[in-house]
Enzyme design. Structure first.
Site, PDB file in Angstrom:
ATOM      1  N   SER A 265       8.156  -5.621 -11.334  1.00 16.05           N
ATOM      2  CA  SER A 265       7.281  -5.608 -10.120  1.00 16.05           C
ATOM      3  C   SER A 265       7.912  -6.664  -9.152  1.00 16.05           C
ATOM      4  CB  SER A 265       5.962  -6.085 -10.429  1.00 16.05           C
ATOM      5  OG  SER A 265       6.154  -7.567 -10.915  1.00 16.05           O
ATOM      6  N   LYS A 266       7.341  -6.745  -7.952  1.00 15.19           N
ATOM      7  CA  LYS A 266       8.057  -7.483  -6.975  1.00 15.19           C
ATOM      8  C   LYS A 266       8.126  -9.247  -7.366  1.00 15.19           C
ATOM      9  CE  LYS A 266       6.567  -9.374  -2.417  1.00 15.19           C
ATOM     10  NZ  LYS A 266       5.749  -9.252  -1.190  1.00 15.19           N
ATOM     11  N   ARG A 267       7.234  -9.618  -8.095  1.00  8.70           N
ATOM     12  CA  ARG A 267       7.083 -10.914  -8.618  1.00  8.70           C
ATOM     13  C   ARG A 267       8.378 -11.187  -9.349  1.00  8.70           C
ATOM     14  NH1 ARG A 267       2.029 -12.724  -7.385  1.00  8.70           N
ATOM     15  NH2 ARG A 267       2.241 -12.519  -4.933  1.00  8.70           N
ATOM     16  N   ASP A 268       8.815 -10.304 -10.136  1.00 11.36           N
ATOM     17  CA  ASP A 268       9.883 -10.639 -11.277  1.00 11.36           C
ATOM     18  C   ASP A 268      10.927 -10.918 -10.430  1.00 11.36           C
ATOM     19  OD1 ASP A 268       8.118  -9.691 -13.289  1.00 11.36           O
ATOM     20  OD2 ASP A 268       8.476  -7.765 -12.854  1.00 11.36           O
TER      21      ASP A 268
END
Length: 508
Positions: A265-268
RNA sequence: GGUCCGUUCAUCUAAGGGUUAGGAUUCAAGAUUUUCAUUCUUGCCAUAGGGGUUCGAAUCCCCUACGGACUGCCA
């Protein structure tokens, strides 16, 4: 099978930047189309007005262009099957939704979103899960449960409604997925999905089936998250009378995060320090910036190559492929079924492989703007030999500076560890002697410098290591770098001598 | 909870009943480089568990465990 021309589509929703998993889906569609001499279309699935994000569509197109995945048809690319934006095809869907109601495959639903939220909350409170389905539809507010007269009144009074698919009871739906093989669902477990929303727009389910049919799509290649809705889509083709010509399905495995659980995901990316997006993206709402592969210095060919091998391989031990080679080799049969963890280390290695293959001339062209940014103006012909010396030690063009800055400017400071280890009390005298020696050399080429140096060292009886290491320190400011005499040559005699004397002055 | 999908070295993967289970990345060691990096060589490391079927299973079947996706008038 038919002789139909192969046509596939990439159908992203413009709700934000394209995730690298999305790029891989686009890539596999592109490769499949090109492998089979077919068409690759881009279709923008913007049926949810509430999730519109400015700039997202442009971002998607720019990403595809950067990757070299140019659609044969799509918004801004032409084509005979347009428009390619679902918001511009609005009228088309209403007709088919109506047709489904008339043929008994769908029904009007008057339940408001608030009603449904409440039912879901109630179910959850008692540990249940609410689903609008064959098991509950007769207790709800729709044209199946209400009498004909009641329905007519609601419709005529302009009461908002949605159209839902009437999922058949107890029917096995089996499909040969081109990647996974046979997959079976029983409709008893499936719910009555909304096909047409009260705002006049279709949902994804209706729109993608209608458009794929109208655009003569032969193969749907999409992410695994769509697998559960495949039976609905198959039934929709049946209900619309398009079963004979409907596309074949393939569901791609997910890309998982490098560590821990779940999909990437984006956060990773932000957390682990690698990009998850092809291009840098700035969120128009929050202003928050997410890194992109392009801005991080990846070559698009390397990015494509690493994506291609994430979930696919040709069965040989080759790992480096041009896009042309990929199009020659690609097949859905060789796509793996299981999700793959993304490995940023290997991504770096792919870029390195491409960088090493590029000519010093091409790399110098790419490096020059970075030098300019540092206010260093120099001729390409002076950059090329530097790159020849340092490219071995770099994975990215931007690393050329860290590994070769001293070719362009004198060291501003000297690495402390190296100083304490190599700079002895007798060193200044030795350095001055070397500077004087260098002054007398006329033929300033690495081999001659080395010869003169060696002769001199032998005459003096000095230890090579004790002199060469501090000499390197004088010239580069540390203990790294290529062959010392090659550095001298590229620096030029005056600069070399100046740097030695400057270091003696600074370090004492 | 339900439905569906999946499971080979740490990671990406090969091996479509018979191999010492192969390669790549990472990591480690040695060689080379009078430096650092590169490069080269070597090494470490895997068929989730249990049952079948078979002369023979990573491969076929079943169960268990684990992981994942989906379960919205989102896509």
């Amino acid at each position: 099978m038919s002789e139909k021309r192969i046509r596939v589509r990439f159908a992203p929703s413009p709700t934000g930047p394209l995730h690298m998993g999305g790029v891989r889906t686009a890539l596999f569609n592109y490769l499949f189309a090109k492998r089979n001499g077919g068409d690759f279309l881009l279709r923008i699935e913007d049926t949810d007005q509430t999730r519109y994000v400015p700039g997202a569509e442009e971002y998607i197109i720019e990403s595809l262009k950067w990757c070299g995945l140019i659609p044969d048809e799509g918004p801004g690319f032409g084509g005979e099957y347009g428009p390619y934006r679902q918001s511009e095809r609005k009228e088309i869907y209403a007709r088919y939704a109506q047709q489904l109601v008339e043929s008994g495959w769908a029904y009007y639903s008057f339940d408001t979103p608030e009603d449904l939220d409440r039912l879901r909350a109630e179910a959850e409170a008692s540990g249940q899960v609410f689903s609008y389905s064959q098991h509950t539809r007769m207790k709800l507010c729709n044209s199946l449960a209400l009498n004909e007269h009641e329905v007519k009144i609601r419709l005529e009074s302009g009461e908002p409604y949605a159209i839902r698919f009437k999922m058949p009871e107890q029917l096995d739906v089996t499909e040969e997925d081109l990647i996974r093989g046979s997959v079976t669902f029983n409709t008893r477990e499936l719910d009555d999905k909304v096909l047409f929303k009260s705002d006049g727009m279709p949902t994804y389910h209706l729109a993608n089936v209608v458009d794929d049919h109208l655009m003569e799509i032969t193969h749907v290649i999409r992410g695994e998250e769509w697998l559960p809705s495949m039976p609905l889509h198959i039934l929709l083709y049946r209900a619309l009378g398009w079963e004979e010509t409907r596309p074949r399905f393939s569901h791609l495995p997910l890309i998982l995060k490098p560590q821990g659980k779940g999909k990437l995901s984006k956060r990773d990316g932000d957390k682990l320090g690698f990009p998850v997006f092809p291009l840098q993206w700035q969120d128009p709402e929050t202003g928050e910036i997410s890194k992109g592969y392009r801005e991080d210095g990846y070559f698009p060919e390397a990015f494509i190559n690493l994506l291609a091998l994430l979930g696919w391989n040709p069965g040989t031990e080759q790992e480096i492929f041009s896009i042309e080679e990929l199009t020659g080799l690609f097949s859905l049969e060789r796509v793996v079924k299981s999700g793959s963890r993304f490995d940023p280390e290997k991504a770096r290695w792919f870029n390195r492989s491409y960088l090493q293959e590029k000519s010093p001339e091409a790399l110098a062209q790419l490096f020059e703007p970075m030098l300019k940014q540092k206010n260093i103006v120099t001729d390409i012909s002076r950059i090329i030999p530097v790159i020849e010396e340092i490219k071995d030690r770099c994975d990215f063009v931007k690393e050329f500076w860290d590994h070769g800055y001293y070719f362009f400017e004198a060291p501003k400071n000297y690495d402390e560890k190296t100083v304490s280890k190599r700079w002895k009390p007798e060193t200044p005298v030795e350095m001055e002697a070397i500077a004087q020696l260098f002054d007398t050399i006329d033929n300033w080429e690495a081999t001659f410098i080395k010869d003169s140096f060696s002769v001199f060292m032998n005459e003096k009886g000095w230890n090579f290591g004790a002199v060469m290491n501090p000499l390197r320190l004088c010239l580069v400011g540390g203990n790294m770098g290529p062959d010392l005499f090659r550095i001298c040559e590229l620096l030029g005699k005056d600069e070399t001598v100046n740097r030695i004397r400057k270091a003696v002055k600074v370090l004492g």
